[in-house]
Design a protein around this motif. Structure first.
Motif, PDB file in Angstrom:
ATOM      1  N   VAL A   1      68.489 -28.395 -60.573  1.00 36.48           N
ATOM      2  CA  VAL A   1      69.492 -28.468 -61.635  1.00 36.48           C
ATOM      3  C   VAL A   1      69.086 -27.583 -62.812  1.00 36.48           C
ATOM      4  O   VAL A   1      69.910 -26.865 -63.385  1.00 36.48           O
ATOM      5  CB  VAL A   1      69.692 -29.926 -62.096  1.00 36.48           C
ATOM      6  N   GLY A   2      67.787 -27.630 -63.179  1.00 33.68           N
ATOM      7  CA  GLY A   2      67.318 -26.804 -64.283  1.00 33.68           C
ATOM      8  C   GLY A   2      67.569 -25.327 -64.052  1.00 33.68           C
ATOM      9  O   GLY A   2      67.938 -24.592 -64.982  1.00 33.68           O
ATOM     10  N   PHE A   3      67.392 -24.872 -62.823  1.00 31.99           N
ATOM     11  CA  PHE A   3      67.692 -23.478 -62.502  1.00 31.99           C
ATOM     12  C   PHE A   3      69.181 -23.190 -62.590  1.00 31.99           C
ATOM     13  O   PHE A   3      69.608 -22.186 -63.178  1.00 31.99           O
ATOM     14  CB  PHE A   3      67.183 -23.132 -61.104  1.00 31.99           C
ATOM     15  N   LEU A   4      69.996 -24.066 -62.033  1.00 30.08           N
ATOM     16  CA  LEU A   4      71.428 -23.808 -61.952  1.00 30.08           C
ATOM     17  C   LEU A   4      72.096 -23.728 -63.327  1.00 30.08           C
ATOM     18  O   LEU A   4      73.091 -23.016 -63.495  1.00 30.08           O
ATOM     19  CB  LEU A   4      72.117 -24.877 -61.104  1.00 30.08           C
ATOM     20  N   VAL A   5      71.588 -24.465 -64.317  1.00 32.76           N
ATOM     21  CA  VAL A   5      72.204 -24.415 -65.648  1.00 32.76           C
ATOM     22  C   VAL A   5      71.624 -23.312 -66.513  1.00 32.76           C
ATOM     23  O   VAL A   5      72.094 -23.080 -67.625  1.00 32.76           O
ATOM     24  CB  VAL A   5      72.066 -25.767 -66.390  1.00 32.76           C
ATOM     25  N   SER A   6      70.626 -22.600 -66.007  1.00 34.87           N
ATOM     26  CA  SER A   6      69.932 -21.594 -66.800  1.00 34.87           C
ATOM     27  C   SER A   6      70.639 -20.243 -66.728  1.00 34.87           C
ATOM     28  O   SER A   6      71.471 -19.999 -65.846  1.00 34.87           O
ATOM     29  CB  SER A   6      68.496 -21.440 -66.298  1.00 34.87           C
ATOM     30  N   PRO A   7      70.294 -19.318 -67.648  1.00 40.37           N
ATOM     31  CA  PRO A   7      70.865 -17.970 -67.599  1.00 40.37           C
ATOM     32  C   PRO A   7      70.514 -17.228 -66.321  1.00 40.37           C
ATOM     33  O   PRO A   7      71.209 -16.289 -65.931  1.00 40.37           O
ATOM     34  CB  PRO A   7      70.236 -17.279 -68.817  1.00 40.37           C
ATOM     35  N   ARG A   8      69.446 -17.644 -65.632  1.00 40.63           N
ATOM     36  CA  ARG A   8      69.060 -16.993 -64.374  1.00 40.63           C
ATOM     37  C   ARG A   8      70.096 -17.196 -63.282  1.00 40.63           C
ATOM     38  O   ARG A   8      70.127 -16.465 -62.287  1.00 40.63           O
ATOM     39  CB  ARG A   8      67.696 -17.508 -63.923  1.00 40.63           C
ATOM     40  N   ALA A   9      70.945 -18.205 -63.442  1.00 36.56           N
ATOM     41  CA  ALA A   9      71.967 -18.519 -62.433  1.00 36.56           C
ATOM     42  C   ALA A   9      73.364 -18.151 -62.923  1.00 36.56           C
ATOM     43  O   ALA A   9      74.353 -18.751 -62.518  1.00 36.56           O
ATOM     44  CB  ALA A   9      71.907 -20.007 -62.085  1.00 36.56           C
ATOM     45  N   ALA A  10      73.440 -17.157 -63.786  1.00 33.36           N
ATOM     46  CA  ALA A  10      74.690 -16.839 -64.480  1.00 33.36           C
ATOM     47  C   ALA A  10      75.847 -16.472 -63.548  1.00 33.36           C
ATOM     48  O   ALA A  10      77.012 -16.620 -63.930  1.00 33.36           O
ATOM     49  CB  ALA A  10      74.456 -15.696 -65.473  1.00 33.36           C
ATOM     50  N   TYR A  11      75.557 -15.998 -62.340  1.00 27.85           N
ATOM     51  CA  TYR A  11      76.632 -15.585 -61.429  1.00 27.85           C
ATOM     52  C   TYR A  11      77.009 -16.681 -60.432  1.00 27.85           C
ATOM     53  O   TYR A  11      77.900 -16.504 -59.612  1.00 27.85           O
ATOM     54  CB  TYR A  11      76.206 -14.314 -60.671  1.00 27.85           C
ATOM     55  N   LEU A  12      76.348 -17.828 -60.522  1.00 27.15           N
ATOM     56  CA  LEU A  12      76.592 -18.891 -59.544  1.00 27.15           C
ATOM     57  C   LEU A  12      77.641 -19.862 -60.050  1.00 27.15           C
ATOM     58  O   LEU A  12      77.512 -20.435 -61.130  1.00 27.15           O
ATOM     59  CB  LEU A  12      75.291 -19.645 -59.254  1.00 27.15           C
ATOM     60  N   THR A  13      78.672 -20.062 -59.248  1.00 31.82           N
ATOM     61  CA  THR A  13      79.693 -21.056 -59.562  1.00 31.82           C
ATOM     62  C   THR A  13      80.454 -21.401 -58.286  1.00 31.82           C
ATOM     63  O   THR A  13      80.498 -20.618 -57.334  1.00 31.82           O
ATOM     64  CB  THR A  13      80.660 -20.557 -60.652  1.00 31.82           C
ATOM     65  N   GLY A  14      81.010 -22.609 -58.255  1.00 30.17           N
ATOM     66  CA  GLY A  14      81.863 -23.001 -57.136  1.00 30.17           C
ATOM     67  C   GLY A  14      81.141 -23.367 -55.860  1.00 30.17           C
ATOM     68  O   GLY A  14      81.770 -23.540 -54.817  1.00 30.17           O
ATOM     69  N   THR A  15      79.817 -23.509 -55.927  1.00 33.41           N
ATOM     70  CA  THR A  15      79.030 -23.734 -54.726  1.00 33.41           C
ATOM     71  C   THR A  15      78.429 -25.131 -54.719  1.00 33.41           C
ATOM     72  O   THR A  15      78.116 -25.685 -55.767  1.00 33.41           O
ATOM     73  CB  THR A  15      77.891 -22.694 -54.621  1.00 33.41           C
ATOM     74  N   ASN A  16      78.284 -25.693 -53.524  1.00 34.67           N
ATOM     75  CA  ASN A  16      77.634 -26.990 -53.342  1.00 34.67           C
ATOM     76  C   ASN A  16      76.216 -26.745 -52.822  1.00 34.67           C
ATOM     77  O   ASN A  16      76.037 -26.236 -51.714  1.00 34.67           O
ATOM     78  CB  ASN A  16      78.432 -27.846 -52.356  1.00 34.67           C
ATOM     79  N   TYR A  17      75.224 -27.105 -53.614  1.00 33.94           N
ATOM     80  CA  TYR A  17      73.822 -26.905 -53.231  1.00 33.94           C
ATOM     81  C   TYR A  17      73.247 -28.198 -52.674  1.00 33.94           C
ATOM     82  O   TYR A  17      73.146 -29.196 -53.373  1.00 33.94           O
ATOM     83  CB  TYR A  17      73.001 -26.422 -54.429  1.00 33.94           C
ATOM     84  N   VAL A  18      72.881 -28.154 -51.402  1.00 36.30           N
ATOM     85  CA  VAL A  18      72.334 -29.320 -50.716  1.00 36.30           C
ATOM     86  C   VAL A  18      70.817 -29.312 -50.838  1.00 36.30           C
ATOM     87  O   VAL A  18      70.169 -28.301 -50.579  1.00 36.30           O
ATOM     88  CB  VAL A  18      72.749 -29.327 -49.228  1.00 36.30           C
ATOM     89  N   ILE A  19      70.238 -30.451 -51.252  1.00 33.52           N
ATOM     90  CA  ILE A  19      68.782 -30.587 -51.325  1.00 33.52           C
ATOM     91  C   ILE A  19      68.417 -31.866 -50.599  1.00 33.52           C
ATOM     92  O   ILE A  19      68.462 -32.960 -51.168  1.00 33.52           O
ATOM     93  CB  ILE A  19      68.285 -30.544 -52.792  1.00 33.52           C
ATOM     94  N   ASP A  20      68.094 -31.736 -49.318  1.00 33.34           N
ATOM     95  CA  ASP A  20      67.984 -32.925 -48.451  1.00 33.34           C
ATOM     96  C   ASP A  20      66.812 -32.880 -47.484  1.00 33.34           C
ATOM     97  O   ASP A  20      66.742 -33.705 -46.561  1.00 33.34           O
ATOM     98  CB  ASP A  20      69.284 -33.114 -47.671  1.00 33.34           C
ATOM     99  N   GLY A  21      65.874 -31.947 -47.663  1.00 32.60           N
ATOM    100  CA  GLY A  21      64.749 -31.878 -46.745  1.00 32.60           C
ATOM    101  C   GLY A  21      65.141 -31.546 -45.319  1.00 32.60           C
ATOM    102  O   GLY A  21      64.387 -31.811 -44.377  1.00 32.60           O
ATOM    103  N   GLY A  22      66.334 -30.952 -45.156  1.00 33.41           N
ATOM    104  CA  GLY A  22      66.795 -30.553 -43.820  1.00 33.41           C
ATOM    105  C   GLY A  22      67.587 -31.631 -43.073  1.00 33.41           C
ATOM    106  O   GLY A  22      67.819 -31.514 -41.871  1.00 33.41           O
ATOM    107  N   THR A  23      68.027 -32.672 -43.801  1.00 33.25           N
ATOM    108  CA  THR A  23      68.687 -33.806 -43.135  1.00 33.25           C
ATOM    109  C   THR A  23      69.974 -33.411 -42.417  1.00 33.25           C
ATOM    110  O   THR A  23      70.182 -33.778 -41.261  1.00 33.25           O
ATOM    111  CB  THR A  23      68.983 -34.927 -44.151  1.00 33.25           C
ATOM    112  N   ILE A  24      70.864 -32.709 -43.102  1.00 27.81           N
ATOM    113  CA  ILE A  24      72.135 -32.336 -42.478  1.00 27.81           C
ATOM    114  C   ILE A  24      71.851 -31.387 -41.316  1.00 27.81           C
ATOM    115  O   ILE A  24      71.217 -30.341 -41.498  1.00 27.81           O
ATOM    116  CB  ILE A  24      73.086 -31.678 -43.499  1.00 27.81           C
TER     117      ILE A  24
END
Length: 262
Positions: free
Chosen positions: A236-259
């Protein structure tokens, strides 16, 4: 300007709902470390105060709670730059569709879908006017892997949240506001432990057996363990930062490979 971990969110005002414990608490602490002024909301005051974090007591499952939070933040801080819709959870009984009443369905949707919708509606006009802002909706892998026996309404509400988040992004991205979804798998929090205890009690099994049952229902976790709250917070910290300025509309899964699917 050169951004570093310590200053990349300087002068930013951020709200983390459900920020008093678990992943929400970790997210709030991560944003403070990056220089943001952070407000958290929850029904009850945190047992431990976090330096640099402001607290607003509110029940966001009720429209009045949302109105209170929006009014207090605008009055005290003047604006909101980052909105983390983290609040969510399931308190429905195990047993599948037959044991669920309309009240339990409505409660799950109020907490997991309509609370974020109302907060977005309260803060988006200001973000659009300034042509900047970031909204994160914390969903769940249960949007794709529902556990019908124990969390059917929760899973349905999170699936709706993912769809809503994508639609909202399409609308407001041209107006300067980024909208993203983060879908964690199993996070090792006190709430997840409590859910295992409820399942164990209703199914007349041990907590360890209930935990294994959920792991099996998810198809296992290839990484071998649930996520730590701090690992979700780092994403989350990365996604709200200026480093992620071009990212929008995407669903980021963080699940240890579950899906199991790509």
């Amino acid at each position: 300007m050169d951004f570093t971990f310590e200053n990349e969110l300087d002068n930013k005002i951020a709200l983390v709902t459900g920020g008093s414990k678990g992943a929400g608490k970790a997210i709030a602490e991560r944003l403070v470390q990056a220089g943001a002024t952070v407000i958290i909301t929850a029904r009850n005051k945190p047992e431990e105060e976090t330096k640099g974090v402001h607290f607003i007591a509110a029940d966001l499952s009720e429209p009045e709670g949302t109105q209170k939070v929006v009014a207090e933040i605008i009055q005290q801080f003047g604006r909101l730059d980052i909105l983390i819709n983290n609040m969510g959870g399931s308190e429905t009984p195990a047993g599948g569709f037959a044991v669920l009443s309309d009240k339990e369905w409505e409660s799950s949707f109020q907490t997991n879908l309509l609370a974020p919708v109302r907060l977005d509606r309260g803060f988006l006009p200001g973000m659009i006017e300034r042509h900047e802002g970031v909204i994160i909706h914390v969903a769940s892998i249960q949007a794709k892997l529902p556990l019908y026996d124990s969390t059917l309404p929760y899973a349905a509400a999170k699936a709706a949240l993912v769809n809503y988040s994508k639609s909202l992004s399409n609308e407001v991205a041209p107006k300067g506001v980024r909208v993203l979804t983060v879908s964690p798998g199993w996070i090792m929090t006190t709430a997840s432990v409590s859910m295992m205890e409820r399942i164990a009690q209703s199914s007349n099994v041990t907590t360890e057996q209930a935990t294994k049952g959920v792991m099996d229902a998810l198809g296992g976790i290839p990484f071998g363990r649930p996520a730590w709250p701090e690992e979700v917070a780092e994403l989350v910290g990365f996604l709200v930062s200026p480093r992620a300025a071009y990212l929008t509309g995407t669903n980021y899964v963080i699940d240890g490979g579950t899906i199991p699917a790509v």
